[in-house]
Structures are given as C-alpha cells and as structure tokens.
Design a protein around this motif. Structure first.
Motif, PDB file in Angstrom:
ATOM      1  N   ILE A  17       3.098   0.236  -5.458  1.00  0.00           N
ATOM      2  CA  ILE A  17       2.381  -1.012  -5.171  1.00  0.00           C
ATOM      3  C   ILE A  17       1.649  -0.899  -3.834  1.00  0.00           C
ATOM      4  CG2 ILE A  17       2.691  -3.463  -4.655  1.00  0.00           C
ATOM      5  CD1 ILE A  17       5.142  -3.355  -6.604  1.00  0.00           C
ATOM      6  N   SER A  18       2.317  -0.292  -2.838  1.00  0.00           N
ATOM      7  CA  SER A  18       1.707  -0.121  -1.518  1.00  0.00           C
ATOM      8  C   SER A  18       0.504   0.801  -1.582  1.00  0.00           C
ATOM      9  CB  SER A  18       2.741   0.429  -0.532  1.00  0.00           C
ATOM     10  OG  SER A  18       3.847  -0.443  -0.421  1.00  0.00           O
ATOM     11  N   MET A  19       0.580   1.824  -2.434  1.00  0.00           N
ATOM     12  CA  MET A  19      -0.569   2.705  -2.636  1.00  0.00           C
ATOM     13  C   MET A  19      -1.776   1.894  -3.120  1.00  0.00           C
ATOM     14  SD  MET A  19      -0.184   6.167  -2.264  1.00  0.00           S
ATOM     15  CE  MET A  19      -1.060   6.975  -3.603  1.00  0.00           C
ATOM     16  N   GLY A  20      -1.516   0.916  -3.966  1.00  0.00           N
ATOM     17  CA  GLY A  20      -2.599   0.063  -4.458  1.00  0.00           C
ATOM     18  C   GLY A  20      -3.279  -0.708  -3.338  1.00  0.00           C
ATOM     19  N   LEU A  21      -2.486  -1.204  -2.382  1.00  0.00           N
ATOM     20  CA  LEU A  21      -3.067  -1.925  -1.247  1.00  0.00           C
ATOM     21  C   LEU A  21      -3.884  -0.985  -0.365  1.00  0.00           C
ATOM     22  CD1 LEU A  21      -3.453  -4.482   0.377  1.00  0.00           C
ATOM     23  CD2 LEU A  21      -1.245  -4.075   1.478  1.00  0.00           C
ATOM     24  N   LEU A  22      -3.383   0.214  -0.144  1.00  0.00           N
ATOM     25  CA  LEU A  22      -4.121   1.183   0.668  1.00  0.00           C
ATOM     26  C   LEU A  22      -5.435   1.593  -0.020  1.00  0.00           C
ATOM     27  CD1 LEU A  22      -1.160   3.435   1.880  1.00  0.00           C
ATOM     28  CD2 LEU A  22      -2.347   1.650   3.166  1.00  0.00           C
ATOM     29  N   GLU A  23      -5.410   1.704  -1.339  1.00  0.00           N
ATOM     30  CA  GLU A  23      -6.632   2.035  -2.069  1.00  0.00           C
ATOM     31  C   GLU A  23      -7.623   0.882  -2.026  1.00  0.00           C
ATOM     32  OE1 GLU A  23      -5.095   3.103  -5.864  1.00  0.00           O
ATOM     33  OE2 GLU A  23      -4.559   5.151  -5.255  1.00  0.00           O
ATOM     34  N   LEU A  24      -7.128  -0.361  -2.031  1.00  0.00           N
ATOM     35  CA  LEU A  24      -8.008  -1.514  -1.868  1.00  0.00           C
ATOM     36  C   LEU A  24      -8.696  -1.465  -0.503  1.00  0.00           C
ATOM     37  CD1 LEU A  24      -9.151  -4.316  -2.580  1.00  0.00           C
ATOM     38  CD2 LEU A  24      -6.978  -5.303  -1.796  1.00  0.00           C
ATOM     39  N   ASN A  63      -5.359   8.702   4.839  1.00  0.00           N
ATOM     40  CA  ASN A  63      -5.053   9.816   3.934  1.00  0.00           C
ATOM     41  C   ASN A  63      -3.638  10.352   4.142  1.00  0.00           C
ATOM     42  OD1 ASN A  63      -7.573   9.717   2.711  1.00  0.00           O
ATOM     43  ND2 ASN A  63      -8.491  11.148   4.164  1.00  0.00           N
ATOM     44  N   ASN A  64      -3.194  10.418   5.402  1.00  0.00           N
ATOM     45  CA  ASN A  64      -1.834  10.898   5.676  1.00  0.00           C
ATOM     46  C   ASN A  64      -0.786   9.971   5.072  1.00  0.00           C
ATOM     47  OD1 ASN A  64      -2.733  13.130   7.041  1.00  0.00           O
ATOM     48  ND2 ASN A  64      -2.461  12.259   9.082  1.00  0.00           N
ATOM     49  N   LEU A  65      -1.017   8.670   5.195  1.00  0.00           N
ATOM     50  CA  LEU A  65      -0.051   7.699   4.672  1.00  0.00           C
ATOM     51  C   LEU A  65      -0.013   7.735   3.152  1.00  0.00           C
ATOM     52  CD1 LEU A  65       1.970   5.572   5.513  1.00  0.00           C
ATOM     53  CD2 LEU A  65       0.115   3.904   5.647  1.00  0.00           C
ATOM     54  N   LYS A  66      -1.168   7.830   2.529  1.00  0.00           N
ATOM     55  CA  LYS A  66      -1.212   7.917   1.064  1.00  0.00           C
ATOM     56  C   LYS A  66      -0.541   9.199   0.576  1.00  0.00           C
ATOM     57  CE  LYS A  66      -5.010   7.060  -1.105  1.00  0.00           C
ATOM     58  NZ  LYS A  66      -6.445   7.096  -1.459  1.00  0.00           N
ATOM     59  N   ALA A  67      -0.772  10.302   1.267  1.00  0.00           N
ATOM     60  CA  ALA A  67      -0.168  11.575   0.864  1.00  0.00           C
ATOM     61  C   ALA A  67       1.347  11.533   0.999  1.00  0.00           C
ATOM     62  CB  ALA A  67      -0.742  12.713   1.710  1.00  0.00           C
TER      63      ALA A  67
END
Length: 392
Positions: free
Chosen positions: A235-242, A376-380
C-alpha cells in the motif's frame, strides 16, 4: 359559609388554570404546524424551481450513496443546493452555480465546445503541452452513448461535471490507477468505483474521549487495525508511486495539500486509491493562490493542511515556493504506519531512510536528484521485502 365557598373557588381556579394550559398547548401546536407548513413550502418552491440536470429530490448536499454499476459496486456523489466553492486566490465565499447547467448554449458547435473545455482546463492547470489530448479524452467521456458524436445534452452534462475540481483531478490520475474509476455521470451527479477499505488507518473515537486521549496515544491506536506488514508495504508503494507520478506529470506538477489518512483507501489487492482528489492541487493554481495572500508570519501562508510557504515579511506577501515537497509529507504520513510491525532486520534501515526523506526541504524541482534518489531507494527497500510474497 367560608367552608362552602372554598371548594367552589378552588374549582373555578383549577378550571381557569386548565383552560389556560389548554390554550397554551393549542397556541404552540398552531405555531409548530405553521413552522412546518412554511418550511415545507420553502423547500417545495426551492426544489420545484430547479432546472438543473439529474437532480433527484432524495439527493442531499454532500451525502454519498452506494450503488451498483453492472456487477461492480460504486459510490454515488451529488451536489444539490448552494454548494460552497472556494476559488483559488480569493476569500472563500458561497457561490451558486445555477448557470452551469445551461452551457453550452443551443447552436454551439462541437469545435466551440472543444474550445470551451480547453480554456477551462487551461484555467485550472495552466499552460501544458498535453492539454489537447486531455480535451479529446474528456470529449470521449462526454459521448455517453458512444455513437461518435457529442449531443447538446451530453455536452451540458459533461460541462457540469467538469466544474467539480475533484472529478477533473480524478480523471487525470485515473489512467495510472491512483483514483477510483469514473463509471458514469449525469451532470454533477456521478458514480465512481467503490474502494472497499478506508481510511488508510486510524481509529475513530467518540468525541467525548478525543480530548482526553494524548496525541501520542492516539497515533499508537491509529495503527492497531491495519493489514499485515507486507501488505502495508505494498500500500505504501502505491503512495510513493502517486508522489512520483504527480511530480512533473503529463499535465504539470501537483501538490498534495492534505495527507490525512481519511483521503486514502485500498482495494482487495492492497492497491492504494486516493478517494478524495480535493487533497491535491495543481502547482500552477497553488502559486496563483500564494501570490494573492497577505501575511504577517509563516503560519499565514498555508493551503489545506500540508501546503506551506514562507512569508516575505517586508512585502507582507506569501512566497510561491513550498517549504516541503510531496515526498517528505508522504514519508511523514507513512512513518508510524510502516515502522509498526516492520521486520527486525529491516527496521533500522527503513527508519533511517524515512527520516532522511522527512528532512527534505524546498520544492521537488529545486532538488530533482536528491528527491529521485531518496524515492528510488525507499521503493527498492520495500520491494525487496515483498517481491517474493503473494502480496506483491
């Protein structure tokens, strides 16, 4: 003799008292009836004078209904009556939008309507290279029966819908799956796909208890009823992608001005959805608003809950540049959400990255490289933890 008169006097007094009570009751009954009658007449006149599109008598202002569209659950939203409009750059004042439903006028060509839509989008989003393609997309949505032509009723219905900023922003973000799909509309009554889970997190306490619960305890309680950690990571990945998609997106840059958990939800597959697009404003509109604001201190330069600039005390004007980018605000919203229940081998590195993210200052445009690196670091980091699970 006195004894004989006393009961008679008492009876007369009692009768007079009862008669007075009855008179008072009749009086108040009459006034109540009169109030109901006059109120009902006012409501009848108000609703009978509506010439706007698709205005059901049961549809109340700011009330949301659930419904179905085929086999898909949906949410019906409508605007009735005097809707509060907050024009960017002006003081908030109620404004009635009665004329909206009379446009375009009879005899307006499709090309003229296309020009109307283009100018409306330009006023909302500023000069953008892709506005023409967005106009084409909106005209396709306006063609309700999909016969390849936009009729006058279809054009009026679409024009009314476009007056709602949250619908326009929802359409911009719908392509990337960040907002619920627009399933149908008639004027400013519309239906979107229902998001089954929301808010993102939080516990609603009875109002007498809210004042007594310390903010630290409230933040801890907010995380009690949340999914498992791998699902929270997705779910958090979705917010970061937004955040990534609205930074220099196809139609300009946008600012997230309210990251309250109530503006977000998620699907059965744990994909994030922005359920209230009013939390987002175009950077162009934000700058125009800030230019009009007078200030004495930094706290005067605020839009929504999270979009701040600083005050030029000498000029008594708010500066246009935000003090914190979207990414920093998103990381602050995710801190407790992600750290609670995080795997022990990950927690220290996750906490370090979140705090580095929260420390970002200035607009994202001023720090493109640092912003992109932290994002990018956080998403990875999150992806490495969930890529091998079924939740990915």
């Amino acid at each position: 003799m006195a004894r004989g008169l006393f009961p008679r006097a008492w009876i007369k007094k009692s009768f007079f008292f009862q008669a007075r009570i009855s008179f008072v009751r009749v009086k108040y009954l009459f006034l109540t009836w009169l109030t109901v009658f006059v109120g009902g007449w006012v409501i009848y006149v108000q609703y009978s004078n509506y010439t706007e599109l698709c205005r059901g008598h049961e549809c109340k202002n700011a009330i949301v209904y659930t419904g179905g569209w085929g086999d898909v659950d949906g949410v019906i939203r409508c605007q009735v009556g005097e809707v509060l409009h907050y024009e960017l750059g002006e003081e908030p004042e109620p404004r009635r939008e009665a004329a909206v439903f009379d446009k375009p006028t009879r005899g307006t060509s499709v090309e003229k309507f296309r020009e109307m839509v283009f100018n409306h989008l330009k006023s909302k989003l500023g000069e953008q290279a892709n506005l023409a393609s967005l106009v084409t997309q909106i005209l396709s949505v306006a063609d309700g029966n999909k016969d390849g032509h936009v009729s006058l009723p279809e054009a009026r219905s679409a024009w009314a819908l476009l007056q709602l900023d949250e619908v326009l922003l929802g359409l911009l973000l719908q392509e990337r799956g960040h907002t619920p799909r627009l399933m149908g509309f008639c004027g400013d009554l519309y239906m979107t796909e229902r998001v089954p889970y929301g808010p993102l997190y939080g516990v609603s306490l009875p109002w007498p208890l809210e004042a007594w619960v310390p903010s630290g305890a409230q933040r801890s309680m907010d995380q009690w009823f949340t999914p498992s950690w791998p699902r929270k990571a997705k779910i958090s990945m979705g917010l970061l992608e937004l955040v990534e998609d609205i930074f220099h997106g196809n139609y300009g840059s946008f600012l997230m001005c309210d990251l309250s958990a109530g503006h977000f939800g998620y699907t059965d597959r744990h994909d994030l959805r922005l359920t209230d697009p009013r939390a987002i404003v175009s950077e162009d509109a934000f700058r125009r608003t800030m230019r009009t604001l007078h200030c004495e201190k930094d706290d005067d330069c605020l839009l929504g809950a999270d979009c701040r600039t600083s005050c030029d005390v000498a000029q008594k004007r708010c500066r246009e540049e935000v003090t914190q980018p979207n990414l920093a605000k998103a990381c602050r919203a995710l801190r407790d959400y992600l750290l609670r229940g995080a795997p022990s081998e990950l927690r220290e590195e996750l906490e370090r990255q979140l705090y580095a993210c929260m420390a970002l200052r200035g607009s994202a445009g001023q720090m493109d490289m640092e912003h992109s690196l932290i994002l990018n670091n956080l998403k990875a980091l999150l992806w490495r933890q969930i890529s091998h699970t079924k939740d990915s």
